[in-house]
Scaffold this motif. Structure first.
Motif, PDB file in Angstrom:
ATOM      1  N   UNK A 238       0.739  -1.178  -0.208  1.00 37.91           N
ATOM      2  CA  UNK A 238       0.031  -0.040   0.141  1.00 37.91           C
ATOM      3  C   UNK A 238       0.791   1.279  -0.007  1.00 37.91           C
ATOM      4  N   UNK A 239       1.664   1.353   0.821  1.00 38.08           N
ATOM      5  CA  UNK A 239       2.910   2.540   0.952  1.00 38.08           C
ATOM      6  C   UNK A 239       3.523   2.428  -0.322  1.00 38.08           C
ATOM      7  N   UNK A 240       4.012   1.256  -0.885  1.00 34.34           N
ATOM      8  CA  UNK A 240       4.867   1.508  -2.251  1.00 34.34           C
ATOM      9  C   UNK A 240       3.998   2.021  -3.319  1.00 34.34           C
ATOM     10  N   UNK A 241       2.791   1.606  -3.326  1.00 34.87           N
ATOM     11  CA  UNK A 241       1.765   1.914  -4.424  1.00 34.87           C
ATOM     12  C   UNK A 241       1.474   3.539  -4.149  1.00 34.87           C
ATOM     13  N   UNK A 242       1.415   3.810  -3.106  1.00 32.86           N
ATOM     14  CA  UNK A 242       1.056   5.427  -2.849  1.00 32.86           C
ATOM     15  C   UNK A 242       2.451   6.158  -3.129  1.00 32.86           C
ATOM     16  N   UNK A 243       3.462   5.835  -2.682  1.00 29.48           N
ATOM     17  CA  UNK A 243       4.911   6.403  -3.229  1.00 29.48           C
ATOM     18  C   UNK A 243       4.974   6.355  -4.795  1.00 29.48           C
ATOM     19  N   UNK A 244       4.665   5.258  -5.476  1.00 26.12           N
ATOM     20  CA  UNK A 244       4.632   5.423  -6.871  1.00 26.12           C
ATOM     21  C   UNK A 244       3.811   6.293  -7.442  1.00 26.12           C
ATOM     22  N   UNK A 363      12.185   3.902 -11.782  1.00 26.33           N
ATOM     23  CA  UNK A 363      12.142   4.144 -13.154  1.00 26.33           C
ATOM     24  C   UNK A 363      11.460   3.187 -13.858  1.00 26.33           C
ATOM     25  N   UNK A 364      10.816   3.511 -14.735  1.00 25.96           N
ATOM     26  CA  UNK A 364       9.978   2.381 -15.920  1.00 25.96           C
ATOM     27  C   UNK A 364       8.952   1.391 -15.089  1.00 25.96           C
ATOM     28  N   UNK A 365       8.711   1.742 -13.817  1.00 25.97           N
ATOM     29  CA  UNK A 365       7.664   0.987 -13.234  1.00 25.97           C
ATOM     30  C   UNK A 365       6.560   1.693 -12.615  1.00 25.97           C
ATOM     31  N   UNK A 366       5.186   1.040 -13.220  1.00 26.63           N
ATOM     32  CA  UNK A 366       3.812   1.684 -13.281  1.00 26.63           C
ATOM     33  C   UNK A 366       3.329   1.096 -12.008  1.00 26.63           C
ATOM     34  N   UNK A 367       3.604  -0.184 -11.514  1.00 28.83           N
ATOM     35  CA  UNK A 367       2.871  -0.994 -10.390  1.00 28.83           C
ATOM     36  C   UNK A 367       3.728  -1.303  -9.115  1.00 28.83           C
ATOM     37  N   UNK A 368       3.220  -1.266  -8.215  1.00 22.90           N
ATOM     38  CA  UNK A 368       3.867  -1.579  -6.784  1.00 22.90           C
ATOM     39  C   UNK A 368       4.319  -3.045  -6.832  1.00 22.90           C
ATOM     40  N   UNK A 369       3.667  -4.117  -7.263  1.00 21.35           N
ATOM     41  CA  UNK A 369       3.773  -5.506  -7.202  1.00 21.35           C
ATOM     42  C   UNK A 369       5.140  -5.686  -8.487  1.00 21.35           C
ATOM     43  N   UNK A 371       7.501  -3.430  -9.228  1.00 20.59           N
ATOM     44  CA  UNK A 371       8.708  -3.068  -8.460  1.00 20.59           C
ATOM     45  C   UNK A 371       9.148  -3.982  -7.364  1.00 20.59           C
ATOM     46  N   UNK A 372       8.358  -4.558  -6.916  1.00 19.11           N
ATOM     47  CA  UNK A 372       8.735  -5.496  -5.640  1.00 19.11           C
ATOM     48  C   UNK A 372       9.401  -6.680  -6.272  1.00 19.11           C
TER      49      UNK A 372
END
Length: 663
Positions: A238-244, A363-369, A371-372
């Motif tokens: 959730x925090x990762x998604x908000x940060x993105x 960079x080049x990531x649109x979704x939290x999952x 990036x993880x």
């Protein structure tokens, strides 16, 4: 005689008057009692309505603040006092009362100076009127402020025109969670009934506090790891998604994810037990938390915003926000590695546990999952490179991961479709040149892509666990093939060598699995040789010895593969019920160029003779290799000089033609 009365008449008249007076007084008393009863009934109805109102509000309140605000209004209305205010207990230590900024005023011109002074006050238990209520855990009443002005003097209550006050504690179990205070412009004595009613209000409000705390705890538990109290995967994502989303909104990419996996956790967990594993996880979490906290002043502490989470098992993740670039993320990763270098105390044991860290930038990531996932891929590459290091994600990793996923999917399907095949490499008696047996080696016939060799799929099979059903299938197929050859060539005492993978060797019921295969294929156990590596035999020596003893009891032969490349204890080696040592090909290929390799081969030969074992030399590729091994009186050779691994039919042809026999 008119105008005169007798004494008897006067007496009767007086008696009658007294009777009338008594009846009148009785009526007055009766009416007064009725009035009092009516008043009591009205009061009780009012109290009941008040209590029901407070109870209903407590049950329906969406928050503790909402319930307190309602209680302030209702109490002021019920007792006809103009002013009410609430304190909440702080969650810091020591506990104090601090203003909630919740008020109720009704038609009383309360000076702003009194309200401001009240909201600035903090009370320890026993201090001031609110602190007295907190300490005593009961309502404290000041009938006349003038007589005890010291309890309220710091707020100027008298100057504000206030003459009476009381404070009501709100209890959640045995804990005071709030104190409500009320003020009147008139001196007012306390009433037992009102005190009891206030106690009821405190209990009802306390239940709201308990319910809210339970709800908050449930929410906290849903988003935090119970073992380390760190945020869990759900909260991290959730925090990762908000940060993105913030990065995309601000057109920035100044964030990164570090995926951390403890390198030796499974060994600790398996050898010392789950309680030891839990202790190790808690200590790792504590080191990471303290090491990243800028308040501790460490050089690797994080300057910007961050989230440290436990994702599960031995996996942690760090979200870094507002970083300068990849260099800062790498700096944090190196700091994490340094924090884990010192040993961990697990009971009386000292345990070392490094970590593999994958870094992925926003960079080049649109979704939290995504990036993880990419940080996870980088972590796995760091682990494959030996662990205790970090690696930075690049797009080549994603292509490699996709290829691995495709391979895994095809492997699962191929197992079901029987698309794996066994090839056989002959093991040759160096004295006679006769084939004494074969080693079974798996190959994969991958649809329209032809044969896939072990180096390209065995590592994936080991990672996914597919290696276990694959190994068992190879064992069954090899034993079935050997049984057929023994019937066709009864004069040849053939053996079949079968490799046991690390994953298969770790099975608790391996002996049972092997026994079932031997029985179902009707092969002679003495003709089956199971091979384990020297490293496998030494990694958990006591367990390996027990399992090898169980396998030996089935009647099979045992072989130590790649001997000379590990760190065998000679004291332990003589206890292993092995029949054969296999000299690693790296020594055989270099024995003409390296005197050191030659000495190692001689030492292995001598050791085997002293332990009553036979020796197979792996990898002879030239006639010179073979002649040298014959001169050393090595028992068997297995290498490309004789034959590469071949199909079942080609192996049968070798048995039929006996091309290696010496004349």
């Amino acid at each position: 005689m008119t105008g005169f009365t007798s004494p008897e008449f006067d007496s009767q008249l007086q008696h009658l008057q007294k009777t009338i007076d008594r009846e009148r007084l009785a009526r007055i008393d009766a009416e007064a009692m009725a009035d009092r009863a009516r008043a009591e009934l009205v009061r009780r109805k009012q109290e009941r309505a008040f209590m029901e109102s407070v109870a209903a509000a407590a049950n329906q309140a969406l928050s503790f603040r909402e319930a307190i605000q309602y209680a302030l209004e209702q109490i002021c209305t019920f007792i006809d006092w103009p002013l009410g205010h609430a304190y909440f207990t702080t969650r810091t230590s020591p506990v104090q009362l601090s203003s909630s900024s919740l008020w109720h005023t009704a038609g009383f011109p309360t000076p702003d100076t009194f309200c401001r002074a009240t909201e600035q006050c903090r009370y320890a238990p026993g201090e001031g009127l609110p602190g007295q209520a907190m300490a005593r855990r009961q309502t404290v009443w000041l009938a006349d402020i003038g007589e005890q002005e010291a309890l309220l003097a710091q707020r100027g209550a008298w100057d504000a025109g206030l003459r009476a006050a009381f404070a009501l504690p709100v209890m959640a179990g045995n804990e005071v969670v709030a104190v409500l205070e009320f003020f009147s412009p008139e001196p007012t004595p306390s009433e037992n009934g009102l005190l009891a009613l206030m106690a009821f209000v405190g209990i009802q409000l306390g239940r709201v506090a308990e319910r809210q705390r339970a709800e908050e705890q449930s929410i906290h538990d849903a988003f935090h790891d119970s073992l380390t109290r760190l945020p869990n995967r759900a909260l991290f994502l959730d925090r990762l998604n908000r940060a993105l989303l913030r990065c995309m909104r601000d057109d920035q990419d100044n964030m990164a994810v570090l995926f951390i996996d403890a390198d030796r956790f499974k060994i600790v967990n398996d050898s010392l037990g789950h309680l030891a594993g839990d202790s190790l996880i808690r200590q790792i979490a504590a080191r990471l938390s303290s090491g990243l906290d800028p308040a501790n002043g460490e050089s690797g502490a994080i300057r910007g915003e961050y989230t440290l989470a436990r994702l599960g098992s031995d996996e942690f993740a760090i979200l870094l926000e507002n970083i300068a670039g990849a260099a800062e993320a790498v700096h944090v990763a190196e700091h994490v590695l340094s924090r884990l270098q010192a040993p961990f105390a697990i009971g009386s044991q000292e345990v070392y546990c490094s970590a593999s860290i994958g870094i992925a930038l926003a960079a080049d990531h649109q979704a939290a999952d995504e990036l993880l996932r990419d940080a996870d891929l980088a972590m796995h590459r760091a682990k494959r490179l030996g662990g205790a290091r970090w690696d930075l994600f690049d797009q080549a990793m994603h292509a490699s991961a996709f290829q691995r996923m495709s391979l895994e999917s095809d492997m699962r399907r191929s197992l079901l479709e029987n698309r794996f095949v066994v090839h056989y490499q002959p093991v040759v008696d160096l004295r006679t040149g006769r084939i004494s047996g074969f080693e079974a080696l798996v190959r994969w016939n991958r649809h329209d892509k032809g044969l896939v060799y072990p180096n390209d799929f065995i590592p994936i099979a080991e990672d996914t666990g597919l290696i276990i059903p694959l190994d068992l299938w190879v064992m069954r197929e090899a034993c079935r093939t050997l049984r057929g050859w023994q019937e066709e060539f009864p004069s040849e005492p053939l053996t079949i060598s079968i490799n046991l993978s690390t994953r298969l060797f770790s099975l608790a019921n391996l002996a049972e699995q092997v026994s079932e295969i031997l029985e179902s294929t009707e092969v002679d156990p003495a003709c089956v040789r199971l091979e384990i590596t020297e490293t496998m035999a030494m990694s958990d020596a006591d367990r390996a010895l027990q399992l090898l003893t169980e396998l030996k009891a089935l009647g099979v032969q045992l072989s130590i593969d790649d001997f000379g490349t590990g760190y065998s204890s000679l004291n332990y080696l003589h206890r292993i019920p092995a029949n054969v040592l296999k000299i690693d090909r790296s020594f055989v290929s270099q024995m003409h160029e390296s005197e050191e390799c030659m000495q190692i081969i001689r030492t292995i030969m001598l050791l085997a003779r002293n332990l009553g074992m036979r020796v197979i030399a792996e990898g002879p590729e030239t006639e010179a290799h073979v002649e040298k091994l014959v001169g050393l009186e090595c028992d068997y050779g297995q290498g490309y000089f004789f034959s590469k691994p071949v199909s079942q039919e080609q192996a049968r042809h070798l048995l039929e033609t006996a091309p290696f026999e010496r004349s």
